[in-house]
Design a protein around this motif. Sequence first.
Motif, PDB file in Angstrom:
ATOM      1  N   ALA A  46      26.141  23.275  37.116  1.00  0.00           N
ATOM      2  CA  ALA A  46      25.982  21.838  37.300  1.00  0.00           C
ATOM      3  C   ALA A  46      26.214  21.161  35.952  1.00  0.00           C
ATOM      4  O   ALA A  46      26.649  21.811  34.996  1.00  0.00           O
ATOM      5  CB  ALA A  46      24.584  21.535  37.832  1.00  0.00           C
ATOM      6  N   SER A  48      24.531  17.422  33.661  1.00  0.00           N
ATOM      7  CA  SER A  48      23.827  16.143  33.609  1.00  0.00           C
ATOM      8  C   SER A  48      24.501  15.284  32.565  1.00  0.00           C
ATOM      9  O   SER A  48      25.025  15.799  31.568  1.00  0.00           O
ATOM     10  CB  SER A  48      22.362  16.323  33.210  1.00  0.00           C
ATOM     11  OG  SER A  48      21.592  16.825  34.254  1.00  0.00           O
ATOM     12  N   CYS A  79      24.318  13.198  37.650  1.00  0.00           N
ATOM     13  CA  CYS A  79      24.469  14.655  37.616  1.00  0.00           C
ATOM     14  C   CYS A  79      25.558  15.047  38.611  1.00  0.00           C
ATOM     15  O   CYS A  79      25.953  14.254  39.457  1.00  0.00           O
ATOM     16  CB  CYS A  79      23.173  15.352  38.021  1.00  0.00           C
ATOM     17  SG  CYS A  79      21.764  14.975  36.981  1.00  0.00           S
ATOM     18  N   HIS A  81      28.216  18.719  40.013  1.00  0.00           N
ATOM     19  CA  HIS A  81      28.610  20.127  39.978  1.00  0.00           C
ATOM     20  C   HIS A  81      30.111  20.206  39.714  1.00  0.00           C
ATOM     21  O   HIS A  81      30.893  19.701  40.525  1.00  0.00           O
ATOM     22  CB  HIS A  81      28.311  20.801  41.320  1.00  0.00           C
ATOM     23  CG  HIS A  81      26.875  20.781  41.692  1.00  0.00           C
ATOM     24  ND1 HIS A  81      26.294  19.729  42.377  1.00  0.00           N
ATOM     25  CD2 HIS A  81      25.896  21.682  41.486  1.00  0.00           C
ATOM     26  CE1 HIS A  81      25.016  19.991  42.576  1.00  0.00           C
ATOM     27  NE2 HIS A  81      24.746  21.169  42.047  1.00  0.00           N
ATOM     28  N   ARG A 115      19.486  25.137  30.852  1.00  0.00           N
ATOM     29  CA  ARG A 115      19.318  25.833  32.132  1.00  0.00           C
ATOM     30  C   ARG A 115      17.902  25.544  32.622  1.00  0.00           C
ATOM     31  O   ARG A 115      16.960  25.494  31.821  1.00  0.00           O
ATOM     32  CB  ARG A 115      19.500  27.340  31.946  1.00  0.00           C
ATOM     33  CG  ARG A 115      19.324  28.124  33.233  1.00  0.00           C
ATOM     34  CD  ARG A 115      19.573  29.608  33.007  1.00  0.00           C
ATOM     35  NE  ARG A 115      19.272  30.362  34.211  1.00  0.00           N
ATOM     36  CZ  ARG A 115      19.494  31.643  34.380  1.00  0.00           C
ATOM     37  NH1 ARG A 115      20.035  32.346  33.387  1.00  0.00           N
ATOM     38  NH2 ARG A 115      19.199  32.247  35.494  1.00  0.00           N
ATOM     39  N   GLU A 128      19.883  25.963  38.078  1.00  0.00           N
ATOM     40  CA  GLU A 128      21.174  25.591  37.528  1.00  0.00           C
ATOM     41  C   GLU A 128      21.328  25.906  36.050  1.00  0.00           C
ATOM     42  O   GLU A 128      20.391  25.739  35.274  1.00  0.00           O
ATOM     43  CB  GLU A 128      21.400  24.079  37.714  1.00  0.00           C
ATOM     44  CG  GLU A 128      21.425  23.664  39.164  1.00  0.00           C
ATOM     45  CD  GLU A 128      21.609  22.172  39.364  1.00  0.00           C
ATOM     46  OE1 GLU A 128      22.057  21.792  40.457  1.00  0.00           O
ATOM     47  OE2 GLU A 128      21.314  21.382  38.441  1.00  0.00           O
ATOM     48  N   CYS A 130      23.130  23.989  33.436  1.00  0.00           N
ATOM     49  CA  CYS A 130      23.410  22.564  33.549  1.00  0.00           C
ATOM     50  C   CYS A 130      23.677  21.945  32.180  1.00  0.00           C
ATOM     51  O   CYS A 130      22.792  21.289  31.618  1.00  0.00           O
ATOM     52  CB  CYS A 130      22.199  21.907  34.237  1.00  0.00           C
ATOM     53  SG  CYS A 130      22.384  20.167  34.586  1.00  0.00           S
ATOM     54  N   TRP A 173      14.358  18.038  35.830  1.00  0.00           N
ATOM     55  CA  TRP A 173      15.407  18.333  34.850  1.00  0.00           C
ATOM     56  C   TRP A 173      15.481  17.241  33.787  1.00  0.00           C
ATOM     57  O   TRP A 173      15.694  17.542  32.628  1.00  0.00           O
ATOM     58  CB  TRP A 173      16.760  18.556  35.529  1.00  0.00           C
ATOM     59  CG  TRP A 173      17.293  17.408  36.321  1.00  0.00           C
ATOM     60  CD1 TRP A 173      18.065  16.380  35.875  1.00  0.00           C
ATOM     61  CD2 TRP A 173      17.071  17.180  37.708  1.00  0.00           C
ATOM     62  NE1 TRP A 173      18.346  15.518  36.896  1.00  0.00           N
ATOM     63  CE2 TRP A 173      17.749  15.990  38.042  1.00  0.00           C
ATOM     64  CE3 TRP A 173      16.387  17.869  38.712  1.00  0.00           C
ATOM     65  CZ2 TRP A 173      17.754  15.459  39.330  1.00  0.00           C
ATOM     66  CZ3 TRP A 173      16.391  17.356  39.992  1.00  0.00           C
ATOM     67  CH2 TRP A 173      17.064  16.159  40.292  1.00  0.00           C
TER      68      TRP A 173
END
Length: 183
Positions: A46, A48, A79, A81, A115, A128, A130, A173
Amino acid sequence: MSGTTLATGDATTHVELVVLLDERGRPCGTAPKAQVHHADTPLHLAFSCWLLDDTGRTLLTQRAAGKRTWPLAWTNSFCGHPGPGEDPVDAVHRRAADELGARVGDVRPLLPDFRYRAVMDDGTVENEVCPVFTARLLGPLAPAPDEVGDWRWVGMDGLRAEVAADATPFSPWMLEQLAALPR
């Protein structure tokens, strides 16, 4: 969107794919995004992004009520993916347009190895790798109502004060990222 297109009779359906990762963070397959978030969510890729303005404020967004994970939570700007083979910076640009109806520039990595794993009250898991980016807004916002319930600009010190007073309205997150961001 990155994914695959399926033809079924007279209809064509686009299926957004996410990149599955092994425990070392290496790609090991794909899965439809709609089938990934549940009680046993596999590790996946993913990102952010925190949009910043020239005064150092960041755009906070409230996740739409219909979102599968953390509906109505306040979170960082957006965010997403990256799709299979999609460069993460390209994914940032794509999701800024999809989610915020906006163009962004000056996309930079901020926390490249971030992560996290978080569990909702109903047992749904986010799991994720991320990477976290910053970017600058290059025009007006036109958030998609199925993605964003509300939005506001806030200074980083003000955000830290809000979180210290009551962290419950914020996504897990975002809280972890905020704690890891340089001051």
